[in-house]
Design a protein around this motif. Structure first.
Motif, PDB file in Angstrom:
ATOM      1  N   ALA A  64     -15.843 -47.635  -7.096  1.00  0.00           N
ATOM      2  CA  ALA A  64     -16.611 -47.320  -8.297  1.00  0.00           C
ATOM      3  C   ALA A  64     -15.871 -47.869  -9.505  1.00  0.00           C
ATOM      4  O   ALA A  64     -14.668 -48.133  -9.451  1.00  0.00           O
ATOM      5  N   PHE A  65     -16.611 -48.032 -10.569  1.00  0.00           N
ATOM      6  CA  PHE A  65     -16.020 -48.424 -11.839  1.00  0.00           C
ATOM      7  C   PHE A  65     -15.726 -47.170 -12.656  1.00  0.00           C
ATOM      8  O   PHE A  65     -16.471 -46.198 -12.597  1.00  0.00           O
ATOM      9  N   ALA A  66     -14.663 -47.225 -13.426  1.00  0.00           N
ATOM     10  CA  ALA A  66     -14.455 -46.267 -14.505  1.00  0.00           C
ATOM     11  C   ALA A  66     -14.995 -46.973 -15.743  1.00  0.00           C
ATOM     12  O   ALA A  66     -14.612 -48.109 -16.033  1.00  0.00           O
ATOM     13  N   LYS A  67     -15.919 -46.329 -16.429  1.00  0.00           N
ATOM     14  CA  LYS A  67     -16.560 -46.955 -17.589  1.00  0.00           C
ATOM     15  C   LYS A  67     -16.387 -46.067 -18.815  1.00  0.00           C
ATOM     16  O   LYS A  67     -16.614 -44.857 -18.758  1.00  0.00           O
ATOM     17  N   LEU A  68     -15.993 -46.686 -19.904  1.00  0.00           N
ATOM     18  CA  LEU A  68     -15.808 -45.985 -21.166  1.00  0.00           C
ATOM     19  C   LEU A  68     -17.159 -45.509 -21.689  1.00  0.00           C
ATOM     20  O   LEU A  68     -18.118 -46.281 -21.734  1.00  0.00           O
ATOM     21  N   THR A  69     -17.244 -44.251 -22.072  1.00  0.00           N
ATOM     22  CA  THR A  69     -18.475 -43.729 -22.667  1.00  0.00           C
ATOM     23  C   THR A  69     -18.422 -43.928 -24.183  1.00  0.00           C
ATOM     24  O   THR A  69     -17.345 -44.172 -24.743  1.00  0.00           O
ATOM     25  N   PRO A  70     -19.562 -43.800 -24.862  1.00  0.00           N
ATOM     26  CA  PRO A  70     -19.523 -43.858 -26.334  1.00  0.00           C
ATOM     27  C   PRO A  70     -18.568 -42.819 -26.929  1.00  0.00           C
ATOM     28  O   PRO A  70     -17.849 -43.109 -27.890  1.00  0.00           O
ATOM     29  N   ALA A  71     -18.524 -41.619 -26.341  1.00  0.00           N
ATOM     30  CA  ALA A  71     -17.589 -40.595 -26.829  1.00  0.00           C
ATOM     31  C   ALA A  71     -16.144 -41.029 -26.618  1.00  0.00           C
ATOM     32  O   ALA A  71     -15.273 -40.771 -27.461  1.00  0.00           O
ATOM     33  N   GLY A  72     -15.880 -41.714 -25.503  1.00  0.00           N
ATOM     34  CA  GLY A  72     -14.539 -42.224 -25.243  1.00  0.00           C
ATOM     35  C   GLY A  72     -14.131 -43.282 -26.252  1.00  0.00           C
ATOM     36  O   GLY A  72     -12.991 -43.308 -26.724  1.00  0.00           O
ATOM     37  N   ARG A  73     -15.074 -44.132 -26.596  1.00  0.00           N
ATOM     38  CA  ARG A  73     -14.784 -45.180 -27.590  1.00  0.00           C
ATOM     39  C   ARG A  73     -14.534 -44.558 -28.964  1.00  0.00           C
ATOM     40  O   ARG A  73     -13.637 -44.976 -29.698  1.00  0.00           O
ATOM     41  N   THR A  74     -15.305 -43.553 -29.296  1.00  0.00           N
ATOM     42  CA  THR A  74     -15.108 -42.850 -30.566  1.00  0.00           C
ATOM     43  C   THR A  74     -13.737 -42.190 -30.610  1.00  0.00           C
ATOM     44  O   THR A  74     -13.021 -42.281 -31.614  1.00  0.00           O
ATOM     45  N   LYS A  75     -13.354 -41.538 -29.504  1.00  0.00           N
ATOM     46  CA  LYS A  75     -12.050 -40.874 -29.433  1.00  0.00           C
ATOM     47  C   LYS A  75     -10.919 -41.893 -29.551  1.00  0.00           C
ATOM     48  O   LYS A  75      -9.939 -41.673 -30.263  1.00  0.00           O
ATOM     49  N   LEU A  76     -11.064 -43.025 -28.864  1.00  0.00           N
ATOM     50  CA  LEU A  76     -10.057 -44.086 -28.927  1.00  0.00           C
ATOM     51  C   LEU A  76      -9.905 -44.596 -30.356  1.00  0.00           C
ATOM     52  O   LEU A  76      -8.786 -44.739 -30.859  1.00  0.00           O
ATOM     53  N   ARG A  77     -11.017 -44.870 -31.004  1.00  0.00           N
ATOM     54  CA  ARG A  77     -10.967 -45.369 -32.395  1.00  0.00           C
ATOM     55  C   ARG A  77     -10.331 -44.361 -33.341  1.00  0.00           C
ATOM     56  O   ARG A  77      -9.600 -44.730 -34.251  1.00  0.00           O
ATOM     57  N   ALA A  78     -10.615 -43.082 -33.125  1.00  0.00           N
ATOM     58  CA  ALA A  78     -10.021 -42.047 -33.974  1.00  0.00           C
ATOM     59  C   ALA A  78      -8.512 -41.943 -33.760  1.00  0.00           C
ATOM     60  O   ALA A  78      -7.756 -41.725 -34.708  1.00  0.00           O
ATOM     61  N   ALA A  79      -8.072 -42.109 -32.510  1.00  0.00           N
ATOM     62  CA  ALA A  79      -6.652 -41.954 -32.182  1.00  0.00           C
ATOM     63  C   ALA A  79      -5.827 -43.212 -32.471  1.00  0.00           C
ATOM     64  O   ALA A  79      -4.607 -43.125 -32.621  1.00  0.00           O
ATOM     65  N   THR A  91     -12.584 -51.338 -12.031  1.00  0.00           N
ATOM     66  CA  THR A  91     -12.440 -50.573 -10.793  1.00  0.00           C
ATOM     67  C   THR A  91     -11.125 -49.805 -10.876  1.00  0.00           C
ATOM     68  O   THR A  91     -10.266 -50.095 -11.710  1.00  0.00           O
ATOM     69  N   MET A  92     -10.967 -48.842  -9.988  1.00  0.00           N
ATOM     70  CA  MET A  92      -9.719 -48.069  -9.979  1.00  0.00           C
ATOM     71  C   MET A  92      -8.523 -48.984  -9.721  1.00  0.00           C
ATOM     72  O   MET A  92      -7.470 -48.815 -10.332  1.00  0.00           O
ATOM     73  N   SER A  93      -8.695 -49.975  -8.834  1.00  0.00           N
ATOM     74  CA  SER A  93      -7.601 -50.916  -8.553  1.00  0.00           C
ATOM     75  C   SER A  93      -7.245 -51.715  -9.791  1.00  0.00           C
ATOM     76  O   SER A  93      -6.066 -51.894 -10.116  1.00  0.00           O
ATOM     77  N   GLU A  94      -8.263 -52.217 -10.481  1.00  0.00           N
ATOM     78  CA  GLU A  94      -8.009 -52.996 -11.700  1.00  0.00           C
ATOM     79  C   GLU A  94      -7.359 -52.125 -12.770  1.00  0.00           C
ATOM     80  O   GLU A  94      -6.418 -52.558 -13.438  1.00  0.00           O
ATOM     81  N   LEU A  95      -7.843 -50.913 -12.907  1.00  0.00           N
ATOM     82  CA  LEU A  95      -7.293 -50.003 -13.899  1.00  0.00           C
ATOM     83  C   LEU A  95      -5.855 -49.630 -13.549  1.00  0.00           C
ATOM     84  O   LEU A  95      -4.988 -49.595 -14.415  1.00  0.00           O
ATOM     85  N   GLY A  96      -5.599 -49.414 -12.280  1.00  0.00           N
ATOM     86  CA  GLY A  96      -4.238 -49.103 -11.840  1.00  0.00           C
ATOM     87  C   GLY A  96      -3.267 -50.237 -12.121  1.00  0.00           C
ATOM     88  O   GLY A  96      -2.105 -50.005 -12.434  1.00  0.00           O
ATOM     89  N   ALA A  97      -3.752 -51.473 -12.023  1.00  0.00           N
ATOM     90  CA  ALA A  97      -2.899 -52.635 -12.298  1.00  0.00           C
ATOM     91  C   ALA A  97      -2.714 -52.856 -13.799  1.00  0.00           C
ATOM     92  O   ALA A  97      -1.673 -53.354 -14.230  1.00  0.00           O
ATOM     93  N   ALA A  98      -3.707 -52.484 -14.589  1.00  0.00           N
ATOM     94  CA  ALA A  98      -3.665 -52.766 -16.028  1.00  0.00           C
ATOM     95  C   ALA A  98      -2.992 -51.658 -16.831  1.00  0.00           C
ATOM     96  O   ALA A  98      -2.258 -51.935 -17.777  1.00  0.00           O
ATOM     97  N   ALA A 153     -21.215 -46.539  -9.906  1.00  0.00           N
ATOM     98  CA  ALA A 153     -21.176 -47.195  -8.601  1.00  0.00           C
ATOM     99  C   ALA A 153     -20.972 -48.693  -8.766  1.00  0.00           C
ATOM    100  O   ALA A 153     -21.512 -49.316  -9.684  1.00  0.00           O
ATOM    101  N   ASN A 154     -20.202 -49.270  -7.863  1.00  0.00           N
ATOM    102  CA  ASN A 154     -19.964 -50.709  -7.851  1.00  0.00           C
ATOM    103  C   ASN A 154     -20.985 -51.331  -6.896  1.00  0.00           C
ATOM    104  O   ASN A 154     -20.869 -51.152  -5.680  1.00  0.00           O
ATOM    105  N   PRO A 155     -21.975 -52.076  -7.415  1.00  0.00           N
ATOM    106  CA  PRO A 155     -23.012 -52.626  -6.538  1.00  0.00           C
ATOM    107  C   PRO A 155     -22.481 -53.674  -5.557  1.00  0.00           C
ATOM    108  O   PRO A 155     -23.095 -53.914  -4.519  1.00  0.00           O
ATOM    109  N   GLU A 156     -21.332 -54.275  -5.849  1.00  0.00           N
ATOM    110  CA  GLU A 156     -20.762 -55.298  -4.977  1.00  0.00           C
ATOM    111  C   GLU A 156     -19.890 -54.715  -3.872  1.00  0.00           C
ATOM    112  O   GLU A 156     -19.602 -55.387  -2.886  1.00  0.00           O
TER     113      GLU A 156
END
Length: 152
Positions: A90-105, A50-57, A82-85
């Motif tokens: 809402a959740f921020a979720k890493l996409t496959p492209a994001g994971r690829t970019k992270l691994r490259a960097a 969530t944005m709160s969790e991401l902001g804390a981490a 969307a956060n069903p709970e």
């Protein structure tokens, strides 16, 4: 009261953050703030927070995390889910492209840390710095009050 350690921590952070940022932007077209958010999302369960969790981490300020996520969404590296709970969040979720970019960097990021930070000290010094800063962080986290129903 001795503030030398605090002052040096601030000065090292201020000196090295722009260097690491510049290296990531030159090699991979992403700023350090993006890398940090991608790294936290990659380490999270289901690669989402969530944005709160991401902001804390993340190292990015809590007030700026939503803007950084918006930038990452536009770049296709993160998606909002969307956060069903809790329909208000809402959740921020890493996409496959994001994971690829992270691994490259990652090699650029890790090499920068080695070249500009840990490579300037002995292994024992680096372990001492990590242990001391970890002790401070754990004490801070233990003293932080969390509202009922919320998790860290």
């Amino acid at each position: 009261m001795d503030t030398e350690a605090w002052g040096m921590l601030l000065r090292v952070h201020a000196a090295l953050t722009p260097v690491l940022d510049q290296e990531l932007q030159a090699a991979h077209g992403i700023p350090l703030t993006w890398y940090d958010v991608l790294l936290e999302l990659n380490a999270a369960p289901a690669r989402r927070l969530t944005m709160s969790e991401l902001g804390a981490a993340a190292v990015v300020s809590r007030s700026r995390v939503s803007r950084v996520v918006d930038e990452l969404v536009r770049a296709g590296l993160v998606e909002r889910v969307a956060n069903p709970e809790d329909k208000r969040s809402a959740f921020a979720k890493l996409t496959p492209a994001g994971r690829t970019k992270l691994r490259a960097a990652a090699p650029t990021y890790l090499a920068g840390i080695e070249r500009h930070f840990t490579g300037r000290m002995t292994r024992a010094e680096a372990q001492t710095v990590a242990a001391a800063l970890g002790k401070v962080l754990r004490a801070h986290e233990a003293s932080t009050v969390i509202p009922l129903g919320r998790t860290r």
